[in-house]
Design a protein around this motif. Structure first.
Motif, mmCIF file in Angstrom:
data_model
loop_
_atom_site.group_PDB
_atom_site.id
_atom_site.type_symbol
_atom_site.label_atom_id
_atom_site.label_comp_id
_atom_site.label_asym_id
_atom_site.label_seq_id
_atom_site.Cartn_x
_atom_site.Cartn_y
_atom_site.Cartn_z
ATOM 1 N N TYR A 28 -9.553 13.667 6.263
ATOM 2 C CA TYR A 28 -8.094 13.574 6.161
ATOM 3 C C TYR A 28 -7.478 14.963 6.242
ATOM 4 C CZ TYR A 28 -8.537 8.734 4.376
ATOM 5 O OH TYR A 28 -8.805 7.394 4.204
ATOM 6 N N ASP A 57 1.129 12.752 2.863
ATOM 7 C CA ASP A 57 0.315 11.715 3.496
ATOM 8 C C ASP A 57 0.046 10.572 2.527
ATOM 9 O OD1 ASP A 57 -1.260 10.503 5.530
ATOM 10 O OD2 ASP A 57 -3.071 11.347 4.633
ATOM 11 N N MET A 58 -0.339 10.900 1.307
ATOM 12 C CA MET A 58 -0.652 9.852 0.327
ATOM 13 C C MET A 58 0.588 9.057 -0.061
ATOM 14 S SD MET A 58 -3.642 11.509 -2.063
ATOM 15 C CE MET A 58 -2.845 13.078 -2.366
ATOM 16 N N TRP A 61 0.822 6.088 2.015
ATOM 17 C CA TRP A 61 -0.167 5.024 1.768
ATOM 18 C C TRP A 61 0.449 3.878 0.995
ATOM 19 C CZ3 TRP A 61 -5.009 8.203 -0.113
ATOM 20 C CH2 TRP A 61 -5.474 8.994 0.935
ATOM 21 N N ASP A 64 2.418 1.733 3.306
ATOM 22 C CA ASP A 64 1.625 0.992 4.284
ATOM 23 C C ASP A 64 1.065 -0.315 3.712
ATOM 24 O OD1 ASP A 64 2.118 2.947 6.149
ATOM 25 O OD2 ASP A 64 0.202 3.962 5.859
#
Length: 65
Positions: A28, A57-58, A61, A64
């Protein structure tokens, strides 16, 4: 900061904050480094902090699902 140090710190953030396995965290982090290089150049001078990159980025999550 050199790229390898940036990746190490980014991966550490994934492990600490995202409960990601170290091998996946490194993958990642390498992807985030590639993104930063594409956006801001290879030198790293204008890159955001590795911790911020991992956090951004997290944050996606959760969205998503």
């Amino acid at each position: 900061m050199v790229r390898d140090e940036w990746i190490r710190r980014c991966a550490a953030r994934y492990v600490a904050a995202g409960d990601v396995e170290p091998v996946m965290a490194r993958l990642y982090a390498q992807t985030r480094a590639d993104d930063q290089a594409e956006l801001h150049g290879e030198s790293g001078a204008a890159w955001i902090s590795p911790e911020d990159a991992a956090d951004e980025d997290m944050a996606d999550w959760d969205e998503d699902g």
